[in-house]
Design a protein around this motif. Structure first.
Motif, PDB file in Angstrom:
ATOM      1  N   SER A  22      60.108   8.655  18.966  1.00  0.00           N
ATOM      2  CA  SER A  22      59.210   7.754  19.693  1.00  0.00           C
ATOM      3  C   SER A  22      59.772   7.374  21.055  1.00  0.00           C
ATOM      4  N   LYS A  49      57.590  10.386   7.978  1.00  0.00           N
ATOM      5  CA  LYS A  49      57.970   9.092   8.548  1.00  0.00           C
ATOM      6  C   LYS A  49      58.126   9.183  10.060  1.00  0.00           C
ATOM      7  N   GLN A  50      58.778  10.250  10.542  1.00  0.00           N
ATOM      8  CA  GLN A  50      58.940  10.428  11.984  1.00  0.00           C
ATOM      9  C   GLN A  50      57.601  10.525  12.689  1.00  0.00           C
ATOM     10  N   ASN A  58      55.896   7.247  12.839  1.00  0.00           N
ATOM     11  CA  ASN A  58      56.627   6.416  13.789  1.00  0.00           C
ATOM     12  C   ASN A  58      56.166   6.708  15.214  1.00  0.00           C
ATOM     13  N   LYS A  98      54.280   4.004  17.590  1.00  0.00           N
ATOM     14  CA  LYS A  98      55.135   3.409  18.614  1.00  0.00           C
ATOM     15  C   LYS A  98      54.938   4.028  19.989  1.00  0.00           C
TER      16      LYS A  98
END
Length: 346
Positions: A248, A277-278, A281, A285
């Motif tokens: 991010s 998850k990445q 994210n 973000k």
């Protein structure tokens, strides 16, 4: 909050997720160019997995190009018929599919890899005509869009870069002039096909004196103004050369944010991300709404099925990069047969 499996709009399309599959090499084609059962099976697995948009492996524009022996082609008699079968198959799963088109070297007669400054106006007209003819074939074959390869080190990438383009005519010098060859192609494709036009564009050049992010933003605005419907922002080199930590806040994410601020068309961020998850994210973000992935689909064309079930998926790809260096659409660590999904009983 945004999630990678959101149903979402992408221009005129409604996508099943925010994941874009980007292809690269095609090693499973027949020597004559024809599509094989393995290709159809792979695309069906990808389309059925929950992907939002498919961008094909590269279709190389010219048979003598450096990448032509690792790519598929539009230059055989059954292309439109076979490609129509492919696009019809993908559309069964309500997934749009774009054809990726480009080439690396411009060769004419006995001259190989002609330099940008040595390309004549007649050569430029030939290149433009060949792009337009290929786009018409894609349109007839049922593709929803075309991706024009302006990223990495394809010919047009070098043509628009100040590092490579030292021309002194109307196709060199200013940003607009270096981009003129592409803008003229776009104008004719828009006037003669129904295709969505996507351009794959480097966020920056790694050479001193090449494109900076500031010029990339200017190019993105010019592309939108002249009819481009979406962009894919990538790095000039493989993701393995860049840190995978904190995507991010990565250079690529920051570049995408700057471009998104300046255009009103969808922007896809290039790959290198390894887990669910990445991705979420980045989606939450940054201003990025769409993430492209290439090597994970080579490793396992159906991995998104597991991700939807598990909710915290990790790609099986080990980033060995052999599929890239050896220019193949198959994985060297996990043969596709291990992950091939049979949907006939569902």
């Amino acid at each position: 909050m945004k999630d990678l499996f959101d149903n979402c709009s992408f221009g005129e399309f409604e996508l099943n997720s925010r994941i874009v599959r980007t292809g690269l090499w095609e090693s499973q084609r027949e020597s004559s160019g024809n599509l094989t059962p393995e290709i159809y099976n792979r695309y069906e697995n990808i389309a059925a997995s929950g992907v939002g948009l498919i961008i094909t492996e590269l279709f190389s524009l010219y048979p003598r190009d450096a990448f032509s022996k690792y790519s598929n082609t539009v230059n055989y008699t059954r292309f439109v018929r076979e490609a129509r079968d492919l696009t019809d198959l993908v559309h069964v799963y309500d997934v749009p599919i774009f054809a990726q088109l480009g080439f690396v070297q411009f060769n004419k007669r006995a001259e190989h890899n002609v330099k940008i400054e040595d390309v004549t106006i007649e050569d430029i007209r030939k290149i433009q005509t060949d792009f337009i003819i290929a786009a018409q074939k894609f349109d007839y074959a049922g593709f929803d869009g075309i991706q024009i390869a302006l990223g990495n080190y394809y010919f047009l990438t070098r043509f628009i870069s100040p590092y490579f383009n030292k021309r002194e005519d109307k196709y060199g010098g200013s940003t607009f002039n270096r981009l003129r060859i592409v803008l003229e192609i776009i104008k004719v494709i828009k006037a003669n096909t129904k295709l969505h036009i996507n351009c794959r564009l480097n966020a920056f050049d790694i050479q001193k004196g090449g494109m900076t992010i500031e010029e990339t933003v200017e190019i993105a605005k010019l592309l939108e103004k002249h009819g481009v419907d979406s962009l894919q922002i990538t790095r000039p080199r493989s993701p393995q050369y860049f840190s995978r930590e904190n995507y991010s806040k990565s250079i690529l994410a920051n570049a995408c944010n700057r471009i998104i601020d300046e255009v009103d068309i969808p922007v896809i961020m290039g790959g290198g991300i390894t887990n669910q998850k990445q991705i979420n994210n980045v989606l939450n973000k940054t201003k990025v709404d769409f993430i492209s992935m290439q090597r994970p689909f080579v490793c396992d064309s159906s991995f998104l099925v597991d991700w939807q079930i598990e909710g915290n998926g990790e790609v099986k790809c080990k980033a060995c990069n052999n599929c890239y260096w050896k220019k193949t659409s198959t994985c060297f660590i996990f043969p596709e047969a291990e992950w091939n999904v049979d949907y006939s009983s569902e």
